[in-house]
Design an enzyme around this catalytic site. Structure first.
Site, mmCIF file in Angstrom:
data_model
loop_
_atom_site.group_PDB
_atom_site.id
_atom_site.type_symbol
_atom_site.label_atom_id
_atom_site.label_comp_id
_atom_site.label_asym_id
_atom_site.label_seq_id
_atom_site.Cartn_x
_atom_site.Cartn_y
_atom_site.Cartn_z
ATOM 1 C CD GLU A 1 -2.532 -7.599 2.761
ATOM 2 O OE1 GLU A 1 -2.164 -6.423 2.588
ATOM 3 O OE2 GLU A 1 -3.355 -7.921 3.634
ATOM 4 N N GLY B 1 0.572 -4.987 0.867
ATOM 5 C CA GLY B 1 -0.617 -5.055 0.025
ATOM 6 C C GLY B 1 -0.344 -5.704 -1.323
ATOM 7 C CB ALA C 1 -0.884 -0.016 1.233
ATOM 8 C CD GLU D 1 1.334 -5.578 5.559
ATOM 9 O OE1 GLU D 1 2.203 -6.449 5.754
ATOM 10 O OE2 GLU D 1 0.633 -5.543 4.530
HETATM 11 N N1 DAK Z 1 4.574 3.180 -0.733
HETATM 12 C C1 DAK Z 1 4.981 4.337 -1.317
HETATM 13 N N2 DAK Z 1 6.146 4.468 -1.968
HETATM 14 C C2 DAK Z 1 6.959 3.412 -2.039
HETATM 15 C C3 DAK Z 1 6.624 2.171 -1.447
HETATM 16 C C4 DAK Z 1 5.354 2.066 -0.782
HETATM 17 N N3 DAK Z 1 4.895 0.925 -0.246
HETATM 18 N N4 DAK Z 1 7.634 1.311 -1.676
HETATM 19 C C5 DAK Z 1 8.547 1.991 -2.370
HETATM 20 N N5 DAK Z 1 8.166 3.249 -2.595
HETATM 21 C C6 DAK Z 1 8.889 4.302 -3.289
HETATM 22 C C7 DAK Z 1 10.064 4.820 -2.471
HETATM 23 O O1 DAK Z 1 9.622 5.778 -1.530
HETATM 24 C C8 DAK Z 1 10.932 5.405 -3.563
HETATM 25 O O2 DAK Z 1 10.417 6.657 -3.925
HETATM 26 P P1 DAK Z 1 11.404 7.920 -4.162
HETATM 27 O O3 DAK Z 1 12.148 8.092 -2.898
HETATM 28 O O4 DAK Z 1 12.281 7.496 -5.322
HETATM 29 O O5 DAK Z 1 10.462 9.051 -4.508
HETATM 30 C C9 DAK Z 1 10.737 4.452 -4.719
HETATM 31 O O6 DAK Z 1 9.500 3.774 -4.463
HETATM 32 C C10 DAK Z 1 11.830 3.417 -4.844
HETATM 33 O O7 DAK Z 1 11.975 2.779 -3.591
HETATM 34 P P2 DAK Z 1 13.390 2.605 -2.849
HETATM 35 O O8 DAK Z 1 14.314 3.728 -3.200
HETATM 36 O O9 DAK Z 1 13.102 2.362 -1.419
HETATM 37 O O10 DAK Z 1 13.946 1.281 -3.564
HETATM 38 P P3 DAK Z 1 14.884 0.167 -2.931
HETATM 39 O O11 DAK Z 1 15.246 -0.724 -4.044
HETATM 40 O O12 DAK Z 1 15.999 0.789 -2.141
HETATM 41 O O13 DAK Z 1 13.973 -0.626 -1.900
HETATM 42 C C11 DAK Z 1 11.954 -1.755 -1.189
HETATM 43 C C12 DAK Z 1 12.864 -1.351 -2.380
HETATM 44 C C13 DAK Z 1 10.706 -2.416 -1.779
HETATM 45 C C14 DAK Z 1 12.687 -2.797 -0.317
HETATM 46 C C15 DAK Z 1 11.618 -0.513 -0.345
HETATM 47 O O14 DAK Z 1 11.129 0.487 -1.238
HETATM 48 C C16 DAK Z 1 10.596 -0.774 0.697
HETATM 49 O O15 DAK Z 1 10.899 -1.339 1.771
HETATM 50 N N6 DAK Z 1 9.358 -0.318 0.427
HETATM 51 C C17 DAK Z 1 8.265 -0.426 1.398
HETATM 52 C C18 DAK Z 1 7.813 -1.842 1.464
HETATM 53 C C19 DAK Z 1 6.707 -1.997 2.486
HETATM 54 O O16 DAK Z 1 6.920 -1.780 3.695
HETATM 55 N N7 DAK Z 1 5.558 -2.346 1.977
HETATM 56 C C20 DAK Z 1 4.425 -2.577 2.836
HETATM 57 C C21 DAK Z 1 3.661 -1.320 2.896
HETATM 58 S S1 DAK Z 1 2.427 -1.466 4.132
HETATM 59 C C22 DAK Z 1 -4.747 -1.368 5.428
HETATM 60 C C23 DAK Z 1 -4.781 -2.145 4.338
HETATM 61 C C24 DAK Z 1 -3.619 -2.574 3.778
HETATM 62 C C25 DAK Z 1 -2.418 -2.174 4.298
HETATM 63 C C26 DAK Z 1 -2.393 -1.371 5.384
HETATM 64 C C27 DAK Z 1 -3.560 -0.961 5.972
HETATM 65 N N8 DAK Z 1 -5.970 -0.932 6.012
HETATM 66 C C28 DAK Z 1 -6.450 -1.729 7.130
HETATM 67 C C29 DAK Z 1 -6.198 0.467 6.050
HETATM 68 C C30 DAK Z 1 -1.218 -2.563 3.663
HETATM 69 C C31 DAK Z 1 -0.055 -2.063 4.109
HETATM 70 C C32 DAK Z 1 1.137 -2.171 3.349
HETATM 71 O O17 DAK Z 1 1.201 -2.662 2.242
#
Ligand code: DAK
Length: 261
Positions: free
Chosen positions: A114, A111, A66, A134
């Protein structure tokens, strides 16, 4: 059809949807979820689409989760609305009459994992990585991940993956049963298309009935599941495809099934 965050292509009964926010690693923001939700409604009514492939733009990510920049500004109320939209969209995938394959070409996190789990099955590149991070954000999976991952890999393994937020590679995901097959990155889409063409050559009504039987069946006991299967089996004979398929076998020729539902 024009979209801001999706690329939609349709060829020979196979629809290909590419989630297209590569600069944010195809993270799911509210706009993308709404577009995908609307496209799924359109597909549900398109009798000529026999198979859907869902993938991510670029070679780095399927979906990195997400959109955290949106999550960061949510309160309990807006988070619930977001979860409802996301969960509703993912439920629509299971309810589509045609199969949906997630073609995972890179990160499938949060997400994104998921979303892949909401598809009927997953093909992955050897570069793919899966995880539910998460907990590192002080959250839990909110798009059905606690439910679908536990059903796919078992409760204990799902809990380990969720509690540790550990990322796993494609081969480990395959061994756990999360992913069906793994391919070298450059061969992934061709392999997905080959399977899609095979599925698209079957009778569309029988595929839809098999899909609904499996989906509904995993949530009920064996006897209720077999009861549903019996009803679905009977329904196959409401389509000319059952006569065509059995007739073609007896006449020693290749069956020619309906081209739409
Ligand atoms: N959201 C927004 N931007 C993201 C992102 C994300 N999930 N993942 C990556 N990006 C963006 C980065 O901010 C970066 O943007 P700039 O800085 O260039 O503007 C760009 O994509 C490239 O990312 P990185 O520079 O970080 O690239 P790396 O190769 O160094 O790292 C990575 C890749 C995938 C390991 C890293 O980007 C990372 O850890 N990303 C976050 C992964 C993550 O934590 N995903 C889970 C998100 S939480 C809900 C329903 C669903 C959910 C929550 C609540 N409700 C109940 C309301 C779901 C939650 C999630 O999915």
């Amino acid at each position: 059809m024009e979209f801001k965050h999706l690329i939609y292509e349709k060829e020979e009964g196979i629809a290909r949807i590419t989630l297209n926010r590569p600069k944010a690693l195809n993270a799911l923001n509210a706009e993308l979820i709404a577009e995908l939700d609307g496209l799924l409604d359109t597909l549900a009514k398109d009798g000529a689409v026999r198979m859907v492939l869902l993938t991510g733009a670029g070679d780095k990510a399927f979906v990195a989760g997400a959109d955290i920049s949106e999550l960061a500004h949510m309160d309990s109320f807006s988070a619930r609305i977001f979860a409802e939209a996301g969960q509703g969209m993912m439920a629509k995938i299971a309810n589509l009459p045609m199969p949906v394959m997630a073609v995972v070409n890179g990160f499938a996190l949060g997400g994104g994992c998921e979303l892949a789990l909401a598809c009927d099955f997953i093909y992955a590149s050897d570069k793919a990585q899966f995880g539910l991070p998460e907990e590192t954000l002080g959250l839990i999976p909110g798009f059905g991940g606690t439910q679908r991952l536990a059903r796919r890999v078992g409760a204990a393994m799902a809990m380990e993956l969720i509690f540790t937020a550990k990322r796993i590679g494609a081969e480990e995901a395959r061994q756990l049963g999360l992913v069906n097959r793994v391919f070298p990155a450059e061969e992934l889409m061709d392999a997905a298309m080959k399977t899609a063409k095979t599925i698209a050559s079957m009778g569309p009504a029988a595929i839809a009935l098999a899909k609904i039987s499996v989906h509904r069946g995993v949530d009920v006991d064996l006897s209720a599941g077999c009861h549903m299967e019996k009803e679905a089996f009977g329904l196959c004979f409401a389509s000319p495809d059952a006569k065509e398929g059995t007739g073609a076998f007896l006449e020693k020729r290749k069956a020619v099934f309906s081209t739409s539902r």
